[in-house]
Design an enzyme around this catalytic site. Structure first.
Site, PDB file in Angstrom:
ATOM      1  N   ASN A  62     -49.445  -8.372 -92.529  1.00 34.25           N
ATOM      2  CA  ASN A  62     -49.322  -6.475 -93.128  1.00 34.25           C
ATOM      3  C   ASN A  62     -50.663  -5.526 -92.328  1.00 34.25           C
ATOM      4  OD1 ASN A  62     -53.011  -6.313 -94.215  1.00 34.25           O
ATOM      5  ND2 ASN A  62     -51.747  -8.876 -93.844  1.00 34.25           N
ATOM      6  N   CYS A 119     -60.726  -8.775 -89.216  1.00 35.54           N
ATOM      7  CA  CYS A 119     -58.831  -7.686 -89.357  1.00 35.54           C
ATOM      8  C   CYS A 119     -58.860  -7.095 -88.202  1.00 35.54           C
ATOM      9  CB  CYS A 119     -59.538  -6.759 -90.356  1.00 35.54           C
ATOM     10  SG  CYS A 119     -58.484  -6.255 -91.417  1.00 35.54           S
ATOM     11  N   CYS A 179     -28.342 -34.224 -79.397  1.00 40.03           N
ATOM     12  CA  CYS A 179     -28.841 -34.726 -78.506  1.00 40.03           C
ATOM     13  C   CYS A 179     -28.411 -35.103 -77.070  1.00 40.03           C
ATOM     14  CB  CYS A 179     -29.575 -36.051 -78.935  1.00 40.03           C
ATOM     15  SG  CYS A 179     -28.046 -37.599 -78.738  1.00 40.03           S
ATOM     16  N   CYS A 188     -34.525 -35.088 -77.763  1.00 46.00           N
ATOM     17  CA  CYS A 188     -33.759 -35.366 -78.287  1.00 46.00           C
ATOM     18  C   CYS A 188     -34.093 -35.780 -80.072  1.00 46.00           C
ATOM     19  CB  CYS A 188     -33.056 -36.498 -77.205  1.00 46.00           C
ATOM     20  SG  CYS A 188     -33.587 -38.069 -77.665  1.00 46.00           S
ATOM     21  N   ASN A 244     -66.153 -10.370 -92.684  1.00 48.92           N
ATOM     22  CA  ASN A 244     -64.848  -9.806 -92.108  1.00 48.92           C
ATOM     23  C   ASN A 244     -64.904  -9.588 -90.711  1.00 48.92           C
ATOM     24  OD1 ASN A 244     -62.571  -9.152 -92.155  1.00 48.92           O
ATOM     25  ND2 ASN A 244     -61.929  -8.415 -93.555  1.00 48.92           N
ATOM     26  N   CYS A 293     -22.935 -35.968 -83.663  1.00 50.87           N
ATOM     27  CA  CYS A 293     -22.753 -34.040 -83.975  1.00 50.87           C
ATOM     28  C   CYS A 293     -23.276 -34.199 -82.971  1.00 50.87           C
ATOM     29  CB  CYS A 293     -24.088 -33.868 -84.812  1.00 50.87           C
ATOM     30  SG  CYS A 293     -26.175 -33.876 -83.618  1.00 50.87           S
ATOM     31  N   CYS A 334     -32.061 -34.810 -83.043  1.00 57.40           N
ATOM     32  CA  CYS A 334     -31.719 -34.737 -84.292  1.00 57.40           C
ATOM     33  C   CYS A 334     -31.456 -35.099 -85.492  1.00 57.40           C
ATOM     34  CB  CYS A 334     -31.982 -36.540 -83.838  1.00 57.40           C
ATOM     35  SG  CYS A 334     -31.089 -37.350 -85.048  1.00 57.40           S
ATOM     36  N   CYS A 392     -34.817 -41.805 -68.807  1.00 57.69           N
ATOM     37  CA  CYS A 392     -35.341 -41.325 -69.846  1.00 57.69           C
ATOM     38  C   CYS A 392     -37.189 -40.931 -69.721  1.00 57.69           C
ATOM     39  CB  CYS A 392     -35.296 -42.038 -70.987  1.00 57.69           C
ATOM     40  SG  CYS A 392     -36.009 -41.248 -72.439  1.00 57.69           S
TER      41      CYS A 392
END
Lengths: 443, 471
Positions: free
Chosen positions: B73, B135, B348, B426, B132, B345, B430, B420
């Site tokens: 903003n 800002c 990984c 991974c 404040n 899929c 996943c 690893c």
């Protein structure tokens, strides 16, 4: 005039056959695209006969790159728009989606593919490919169906002249004339073929090729591609088959798609239970028949139609008569009655009449959908090897036993999906180009 | 039964959920409606000399079809006269005596100006004051807002002036647009501040319209840097709250702000030391009604964990945030793929090869594992293999044989546990919950930190390269 502009104006048919799978709007398409996991070496791509890089085109929809998405599709499959509508995706790409093993709801690949292709048409962008530099070679393609169209596109991209000869007044073969209108409207098929004109493919319509003409083409062209599909639908060989009111499924579908048939009589019987038979039965129901019966000599488990097609037909109100065989068609001036016998499966699997009793079914129209014959008779058999009427080809190159002849699609595979024909045509296009180059190298 | 009632810097609160100083707390009518839905308090939209705003003033970032992951903003403080704001504060306080109203203030950096506004806000009935100092746009160019918050001396000076006059608790709202947020916090504490709130918005440009080349939000073809907030900023806010609350010279009662939308967010801020939380973007997105889930969800979690009050778990996670040199170098985990959950899929696999340490392989169905095949080679082999495509119904005899799992073995990746490094990537990519878990490997080594190694003389101080003496 573009092919698209030559499509017959059939408002009544359009109203009766709205989209079976309505298109995605933009928000739904992006949301669905974002659901795609972007699998590595994706099973959907392997399951597509033309091997469209599915995750890649879907990702481009997600990012708003619709131009790139359409290009990815067309690069693998020049008839991507009609395949998006006509493909039995439940047993191909969507059937292979890994989501089946996760949340059971596969990615709506076909609808996304249609979304990308529709966006390409709406943007009126030209085909994102240019023809290759002219090699001076030229190929004649017999038949204007998906196999020839895809082969021609492949040839043009390699700078080889491609001329398509087709017996009908418009291109596309079964794509244009043979697929249920609520799946693939005739005009949509033509719109896609307009893209091929941009590639410089030449068309000769109302041009039947017989043995004599083929010989002339053979001597004047560098190679021939046979994309001749299949021949007439088989006949039952029973009495009364020549009565008015007996037709076949392919003619029936072609007639309503081109607006020549706009209504159906009260009672219709379809003989056969394959996917084409179901398309014809659904058409009769939508055109206004009160009663549509499908008659098949075996049971639902043996029918060759896909399971979802069967379910769809039931929703359209089609009734199925299993283990029935027509033995006669009665009528004086036109078809009035179909005579059937009830069959029984014996222990060895053969079908025998249960009794001599005949069942009478009142009908006004009989549609035959019991498989198609071949029409390879005009090919000189010693010149090209045939097997049960089909052209024998090398699966990888499409080459026949006669090196100058290549073939693909239904005439070689006996009748499969549009996408199989497109894949055959693509492989043959590559095969022809490689063969022509090899000849140059040897010369 | 656990309770959400709490006391913050001496202010009694029905619950820790406050509206942050922002459009949702712009006027009395709004604040009363918020209180009706369950908000425990509101920090009134900053009061000062009324300003003129531009239009438009908001822009946002969407991600993967989700709207407003981040909001930006360029709106300024209240554009309504001070008298109107103060009159409405009195009215709301009269009608809602148990709810908390904090007056957010911003005036010129002059002692008498601050004295005057503090007096007037307290006379109106505010339970506390929030200065404040955060800002980042518009006001800072006039020497206010983050122009003050970025200079610890100014922070301290103004806090002193306010404390000379204030009778209610003074909260200093900190800006994140600074290299070390502890510095202004220390200055505020030293000057006598009663509490802190963090964070204010972060300087940002959300994006540019690729058709017109104009940045967003568009004000007649131009834009300005604005303040970024929303779910995207929560990790930044949590870090800054932790930094302040772990610093003895800075820690004070803290009101946490930044990307809070659900009860888990609130719990996280409180676990890092916050006493109350302030919410803005989520309310701008979904309305005041979200407070029901904030309260309900937090209470249910407290009940499950056995906490009776906010103070029971406030700051409990602070000791678990340490400097890197205090982390156990001998702690070892490796990825484990649960084959029965894998859907094939292979995200990984490609993530490990391209984005991590090349220790996940696709070779389960090969007679001799060949770990040198790159993803490109695998994809090329796959393309070469498929020249015809079977249709299951027509071409396959029975269902495709997949082996013991629902996914074919050839598509289930394998982790080379010796290679690893336990990086987590991974398991993060996943898509299936609990399909890849990180399992502890017992390497028999005692816990040991970098700091301990330096102290034991195993590595020289300041060294960056010395290896693990246990290998």
């Amino acid at each position: 005039m573009s092919f698209f502009d030559q499509a017959p104006d059939t408002p009544r048919i359009a109203a009766r056959f709205p989209d079976l799978h309505p298109p995605f709007n933009k928000i739904a398409a992006v949301t669905e695209a974002n659901r795609c996991l972007y699998c590595f070496d994706a099973p959907c791509t392997a399951a597509c006969p033309t091997h469209i890089d599915v995750p890649r085109f879907i990702r481009k929809i997600a990012s708003g790159n619709l131009e790139g998405s359409a290009k990815t599709i067309l690069d693998a499959n020049i008839l991507g728009a009609s395949c998006a509508r006509a493909c039995p995706v439940a047993v191909l790409c969507e059937g292979a989606c890994v989501m089946h093993r996760y949340n059971q709801q596969p990615i709506a690949i076909a609808r996304l593919q249609r979304f990308a292709m529709d966006a390409l048409y709406e943007s009126s962008a030209p085909l994102p490919f240019a023809p290759g530099a002219d090699t001076g070679k030229s190929v004649a393609l017999i038949g204007g169906g998906p196999a020839s169209l895809s082969c021609a596109a492949e040839l043009r991209r390699r700078g080889i002249r491609a001329e398509i000869f087709d017996a009908r007044p418009l291109p596309g073969g079964l794509n244009t004339y043979g697929i249920a209108e609520y799946k693939l409207p005739l005009a949509e098929s033509l719109r896609e073929i307009d893209l091929l004109t941009q590639l410089g493919v030449q068309f000769h319509f109302n041009s039947t090729v017989d043995a004599k003409k083929l010989a002339a083409l053979e001597s004047s062209r560098d190679a021939i591609f046979l994309g001749i599909g299949l021949g007439a639908i088989h006949r039952l060989g029973i009495a009364g088959e020549t009565l008015p009111g007996v037709t076949n499924a392919l003619d029936y579908i072609a007639d309503y798609k081109s607006g020549q048939v706009t209504s159906a009589p009260e009672r219709v019987a379809v003989i056969g239970a394959g996917n084409t038979a179901i398309d014809a039965a659904n058409a009769a129901a939508r055109l206004g028949a009160n009663e549509v019966h499908m008659i098949y000599r075996r049971g639902p488990e043996q029918m060759s139609a896909f399971a979802y097609e069967y379910e769809h037909a039931k929703l359209e109100g089609v009734k199925f008569l299993w283990h029935m065989k027509p033995v006669g068609i009665k009528g004086t001036e036109k078809v009035e009655e179909l005579e059937l016998v009830h069959l029984e499966v014996t222990s060895d699997g053969s079908l025998l009449p249960k009794s001599d009793a005949r069942i009478r079914l009142r009908v006004d129209l009989v549609i035959l959908a019991i498989g198609q014959g071949t029409h390879t008779d005009f090919l000189d058999s010693p010149k090209i090897n045939l097997e049960r009427g089909r052209v024998v080809i090398d699966r990888v190159t499409g080459q026949t036993s006669n090196p100058k002849y290549f073939a693909g699609g239904d005439c070689a595979n006996g009748g499969r999906e549009v996408v199989d024909a497109v894949a055959d045509g693509k492989r043959a296009g590559n095969g022809i180009a490689a063969w022509l180059e090899g000849q140059d190298a040897n010369a | 039964m656990p309770t959400l009632e709490t006391t913050f810097a001496g202010i009694r609160c029905m619950n820790p959920f406050w509206l942050a100083s922002a459009p949702p707390s712009n006027c009395g009518e709004q604040v009363m409606r918020a209180f009706d839905t369950g908000w425990g308090g509101a920090v009134w939209k900053t009061i000062g000399e009324p300003i003129t705003n531009v239009s438009s003033r908001y822009s946002s970032i969407d991600w993967n079809g989700q709207r407003m992951m981040g909001l930006n903003n360029i709106e300024l403080i209240s554009d309504r006269p001070i008298e109107v704001n103060l009159r409405e504060i009195s009215e709301v306080k009269r009608r809602y005596p148990k709810h908390v109203i904090i007056a957010s203030l911003m005036v010129e950096s002059k002692r008498h100006a601050w004295h005057e506004i503090v007096q007037r806000a307290e006379d109106a009935g505010a339970d506390g004051l929030e200065l404040n100092f955060g800002c980042p746009h518009g006001m800072s160019e006039r020497g206010m807002g983050s122009a003050v918050g970025q200079v610890p001396e100014y922070c301290g000076q103004i806090t002193e002036w306010v404390k000379e006059k204030a009778r209610t608790p003074v909260i200093i709202k900190l800006t994140p647009n600074i290299s070390d947020i502890r510095m202004p916090a220390r200055a505020a504490k030293q000057a006598g501040a009663d509490a802190l709130s963090a964070i204010n918005t972060i300087n940002s440009i959300t994006g540019i319209d690729l058709d017109t080349l104009e940045p967003r939000p568009n004000v007649d073809g131009k834009s300005s840097h604005g303040g970024y907030c929303g779910p995207a900023v929560k990790p930044i806010a949590l870090n800054m709250v932790q930094q302040v609350m772990s610093d003895e010279q800075a820690a004070l009662p803290m009101s946490g702000i930044g990307g809070i939308g659900v009860w888990q967010d609130a719990a996280e801020f409180i676990l890092l030391g916050a006493g109350t939380v302030q919410v803005c973007t989520a309310v701008m997105h979904y309305g005041y009604r979200i407070v029901e889930d904030l309260a309900d969800g937090l209470l249910a979690w407290m009940r499950r964990k056995g906490y009776q009050s906010i103070d029971d778990f406030r700051g409990l996670s602070l000791p678990n945030v340490a400097e890197w040199k205090h982390l156990n170098l001998n702690y070892k985990i490796v990825a484990h793929i649960h084959e029965n959950k894998c859907i094939g899929c292979e995200l990984c696999y490609t993530a490990c090869w391209d984005g991590a340490h090349q220790c996940i392989h696709l070779d389960r169905a090969l007679p001799t594992p060949n770990t040198s095949r790159t993803p490109e080679m695998i994809a090329a082999e796959s393309r070469g293999r498929i020249s015809t495509t079977p249709i299951p119904k027509l071409d396959l005899n029975g269902p495709e044989n997949t082996g013991p799992y629902s996914t074919p073995l050839a598509r289930i990746p394998r982790v080379d546990e010796h290679e690893c490094v336990g990086c987590n990537l991974c398991s993060l990519v996943c898509p299936v919950p609990d399909c890849i878990t990180m399992e502890r490997v017992d390497n028999g080594l005692p816990a040991e930190t970098w700091d301990e190694r330096v102290n034991a003389g195993l590595v020289t101080e300041g060294s960056v390269t010395a290896g693990n003496p246990n290998i």
